[in-house]
Design an enzyme around this catalytic site. Structure first.
Site, PDB file in Angstrom:
ATOM      1  CG  HIS A  18      -1.983  -0.942   1.530  1.00 30.38           C
ATOM      2  ND1 HIS A  18      -1.766  -1.777   2.472  1.00 30.38           N
ATOM      3  CD2 HIS A  18      -2.928  -1.513   0.503  1.00 30.38           C
ATOM      4  CE1 HIS A  18      -3.145  -2.673   2.440  1.00 30.38           C
ATOM      5  NE2 HIS A  18      -3.579  -2.443   1.165  1.00 30.38           N
ATOM      6  CE  LYS A  42     -14.450  -7.772   4.154  1.00 28.75           C
ATOM      7  NZ  LYS A  42     -13.949  -7.040   3.078  1.00 28.75           N
ATOM      8  NE  ARG A  92      -2.483  -7.190  -4.560  1.00 28.76           N
ATOM      9  CZ  ARG A  92      -3.136  -7.399  -3.548  1.00 28.76           C
ATOM     10  NH1 ARG A  92      -2.565  -7.775  -2.317  1.00 28.76           N
ATOM     11  NH2 ARG A  92      -4.476  -7.194  -3.679  1.00 28.76           N
ATOM     12  CB  SER A 130      -4.095  -6.801   4.352  1.00 33.79           C
ATOM     13  OG  SER A 130      -3.619  -5.343   3.937  1.00 33.79           O
TER      14      SER A 130
HETATM   15  P1  ADP Z   1      -9.775  -3.979  -0.326  1.00 36.23           P
HETATM   16  O1  ADP Z   1     -10.539  -4.529   0.296  1.00 36.23           O
HETATM   17  O2  ADP Z   1     -10.355  -2.712  -1.005  1.00 36.23           O
HETATM   18  O3  ADP Z   1      -9.044  -4.855  -1.554  1.00 36.23           O
HETATM   19  P2  ADP Z   1      -6.917  -3.568   0.359  1.00 36.23           P
HETATM   20  O4  ADP Z   1      -6.440  -2.851   1.655  1.00 36.23           O
HETATM   21  O5  ADP Z   1      -6.663  -5.270   0.351  1.00 36.23           O
HETATM   22  O6  ADP Z   1      -8.537  -3.271   0.360  1.00 36.23           O
HETATM   23  O7  ADP Z   1      -6.446  -2.834  -0.926  1.00 36.23           O
HETATM   24  C1  ADP Z   1      -6.697  -1.763  -1.336  1.00 36.23           C
HETATM   25  C2  ADP Z   1      -5.952  -1.421  -2.405  1.00 36.23           C
HETATM   26  O8  ADP Z   1      -4.416  -1.679  -2.351  1.00 36.23           O
HETATM   27  C3  ADP Z   1      -6.462  -2.378  -3.591  1.00 36.23           C
HETATM   28  O9  ADP Z   1      -6.330  -1.552  -4.937  1.00 36.23           O
HETATM   29  C4  ADP Z   1      -5.352  -3.531  -3.750  1.00 36.23           C
HETATM   30  O10 ADP Z   1      -5.263  -4.120  -5.041  1.00 36.23           O
HETATM   31  C5  ADP Z   1      -4.106  -2.393  -3.541  1.00 36.23           C
HETATM   32  N1  ADP Z   1      -2.855  -3.550  -2.828  1.00 36.23           N
HETATM   33  C6  ADP Z   1      -3.064  -4.261  -1.617  1.00 36.23           C
HETATM   34  N2  ADP Z   1      -1.832  -4.762  -1.611  1.00 36.23           N
HETATM   35  C7  ADP Z   1      -1.029  -4.371  -2.720  1.00 36.23           C
HETATM   36  C8  ADP Z   1       0.393  -4.528  -2.984  1.00 36.23           C
HETATM   37  N3  ADP Z   1       1.004  -5.333  -2.429  1.00 36.23           N
HETATM   38  N4  ADP Z   1       0.592  -3.777  -4.104  1.00 36.23           N
HETATM   39  C9  ADP Z   1      -0.037  -2.851  -4.669  1.00 36.23           C
HETATM   40  N5  ADP Z   1      -1.259  -2.607  -4.319  1.00 36.23           N
HETATM   41  C10 ADP Z   1      -1.775  -3.365  -3.310  1.00 36.23           C
END
Ligand code: ADP
Length: 167
Positions: A18, A42, A92, A130
């Site tokens: 992130h 959720k 990703r 995450s």
């Molecule tokens: P969500 O539940 O909205 O997917 P996340 O916190 O998992 O929330 O992800 C938020 C955003 O960050 C999404 O667009 C996700 O693809 C991106 N993201 C998560 N991890 C990575 C990473 N390792 N590299 C690039 N983008 C990421």
């Protein structure tokens, strides 16, 4: 026109993946709002307050260009409220693509003035999510190097520090 982007996500918890997106986005947009977007029905590991607090601690306090906020409604409504014209998402593997595609099209259908922009992940963070981090940490695996130290510490507090682990 001022380019204002929202970077929405669960951030449960924030990872270096992130943060890579946030750092790069700061070179692209006049304003960036990192938005902890949550669904009240959720279940998350960290509360909204904890997630916002962790983001504050790792990316710094609000300043003219970067803001941190939380919201539980429709993203396009939030975008309208704050005058944002971009929704920023990270990509990703191919597996992200279908879901992101659906969401981008749905959001555009609801508000054609807001564009979804995707940034490819940095190659070090290709497998960082995450969810995977929570799974590993829950079983006592080390996630050091994938999340900031403060997040690592919070994960250990949540799951309990395994015997023999010092850091
Ligand atoms: P969500 O539940 O909205 O997917 P996340 O916190 O998992 O929330 O992800 C938020 C955003 O960050 C999404 O667009 C996700 O693809 C991106 N993201 C998560 N991890 C990575 C990473 N390792 N590299 C690039 N983008 C990421």
């Amino acid at each position: 026109m001022k380019k204002v982007a929202i970077y929405p996500g669960s951030f449960d918890p924030i990872t270096y993946g992130h943060m890579d997106i946030i750092t790069r986005a700061l070179n692209m947009f006049d304003e960036l709002i990192v938005l902890v977007a949550y669904n009240p029905n959720k279940h998350y590991l960290f509360s909204v307050e904890e997630r916002v607090e962790m983001i504050y601690e790792v990316v710094g306090k609000n300043n003219g260009q970067l803001r941190i906020d939380s919201y539980s409604g429709l993203l396009v409504d939030y975008a309208k409220k704050v005058g944002a014209n971009v929704i920023l998402r990270g990509l990703r593997a191919v597996s992200d693509f279908e879901y992101e595609f659906q969401m981008a099209l749905m959001n555009r259908r609801m508000n054609k003035d807001v564009e979804t922009v995707f940034l490819m992940t940095g190659y070090q963070w290709f497998y960082t999510s995450s969810n995977l981090i929570k799974q590993a940490a829950c079983m006592g695996g080390s996630v050091k190097g994938l999340v900031p130290d403060i997040v690592n510490k919070k994960l250990m507090e949540k799951f309990g520090r395994p015997k023999g682990r010092v850091k």
